[in-house]
Scaffold this motif. Structure first.
Motif, PDB file in Angstrom:
ATOM      1  N   ALA A  11       0.830  -1.208   0.000  1.00 52.77           N
ATOM      2  CA  ALA A  11       0.000   0.000   0.000  1.00 52.77           C
ATOM      3  C   ALA A  11       0.866   1.261   0.000  1.00 52.77           C
ATOM      4  N   ARG A  12       1.934   1.259   0.798  1.00 53.53           N
ATOM      5  CA  ARG A  12       2.830   2.409   0.836  1.00 53.53           C
ATOM      6  C   ARG A  12       3.502   2.614  -0.524  1.00 53.53           C
ATOM      7  N   SER A  13       3.935   1.526  -1.137  1.00 51.67           N
ATOM      8  CA  SER A  13       4.592   1.613  -2.438  1.00 51.67           C
ATOM      9  C   SER A  13       3.632   2.103  -3.516  1.00 51.67           C
ATOM     10  N   LEU A  14       2.383   1.642  -3.473  1.00 48.29           N
ATOM     11  CA  LEU A  14       1.388   2.099  -4.446  1.00 48.29           C
ATOM     12  C   LEU A  14       1.120   3.586  -4.291  1.00 48.29           C
ATOM     13  N   ALA A  15       1.016   4.056  -3.049  1.00 47.14           N
ATOM     14  CA  ALA A  15       0.789   5.482  -2.812  1.00 47.14           C
ATOM     15  C   ALA A  15       1.977   6.309  -3.298  1.00 47.14           C
ATOM     16  N   ALA A  16       3.201   5.857  -3.034  1.00 50.37           N
ATOM     17  CA  ALA A  16       4.390   6.582  -3.480  1.00 50.37           C
ATOM     18  C   ALA A  16       4.489   6.582  -5.004  1.00 50.37           C
ATOM     19  N   HIS A  17       4.179   5.463  -5.622  1.00 52.12           N
ATOM     20  CA  HIS A  17       4.220   5.367  -7.082  1.00 52.12           C
ATOM     21  C   HIS A  17       3.201   6.303  -7.719  1.00 52.12           C
ATOM     22  N   SER A  18       1.991   6.316  -7.186  1.00 52.66           N
ATOM     23  CA  SER A  18       0.971   7.193  -7.764  1.00 52.66           C
ATOM     24  C   SER A  18       1.327   8.663  -7.557  1.00 52.66           C
ATOM     25  N   ALA A  19       1.980   8.998  -6.448  1.00 53.91           N
ATOM     26  CA  ALA A  19       2.402  10.384  -6.219  1.00 53.91           C
ATOM     27  C   ALA A  19       3.470  10.803  -7.224  1.00 53.91           C
ATOM     28  N   GLU A  20       4.422   9.916  -7.508  1.00 54.74           N
ATOM     29  CA  GLU A  20       5.460  10.245  -8.487  1.00 54.74           C
ATOM     30  C   GLU A  20       4.882  10.356  -9.889  1.00 54.74           C
ATOM     31  N   ALA A  43       6.097   3.521 -15.688  1.00 52.67           N
ATOM     32  CA  ALA A  43       5.440   2.249 -15.986  1.00 52.67           C
ATOM     33  C   ALA A  43       4.392   1.974 -14.915  1.00 52.67           C
ATOM     34  N   ALA A  44       3.445   1.132 -15.234  1.00 55.49           N
ATOM     35  CA  ALA A  44       2.371   0.806 -14.295  1.00 55.49           C
ATOM     36  C   ALA A  44       2.946   0.182 -13.026  1.00 55.49           C
TER      37      ALA A  44
END
Length: 131
Positions: A11-20, A43-44
């Protein structure tokens, strides 16, 4: 007690990825009228998230005075993307409609990450009886 809660890491990684990705989309929108600018994206998340193997990467600088940013928390490279028919005569390929749709998709991903994180914490609170 060592709790390896992969769901919280995901979940943390998904939030960081979407922010970037949101930051790149904001740059694309800001450069919608810049001649020769090529739209960029990451990339997705499903392609970049690997459990425990993601190594951070640092930005490259061409001069000693350039500001160094924090390394990314996921293993992803910046891709150039083009929406069909978005190429303009001045070489710019930013489609505002495409960027807005990507922004909506990222908002949904971020909401998903926060929902998963919140529910996982609720389950942990219930399990220890502090709710």
């Amino acid at each position: 007690m060592d709790l390896k809660l992969e769901i919280l890491n995901a979940a943390r990684s998904l939030a960081a990825h979407s922010a970037e990705r949101q930051g790149l989309i904001a740059e694309n929108i800001a450069h919608a009228d810049t001649p020769g600018y090529k739209a960029r994206d990451l990339a997705a998340f499903s392609e970049t998230y690997q459990t425990g193997t993601a190594e951070p990467f640092a930005m490259k600088s061409t001069r000693a005075g350039h500001i160094q940013s924090e390394p990314s928390r996921h293993n992803s490279e910046i891709l150039h993307n083009t929406a069909f028919g978005a190429e303009s005569p001045n070489g710019n390929n930013v489609s505002l409609e495409d960027q807005m749709m990507r922004g909506v998709e990222l908002r949904q991903q971020h909401d998903l990450a926060m929902g998963v994180y919140r529910k996982a914490l609720d389950i942990m609170r219930i399990s220890i009886g502090s709710r």
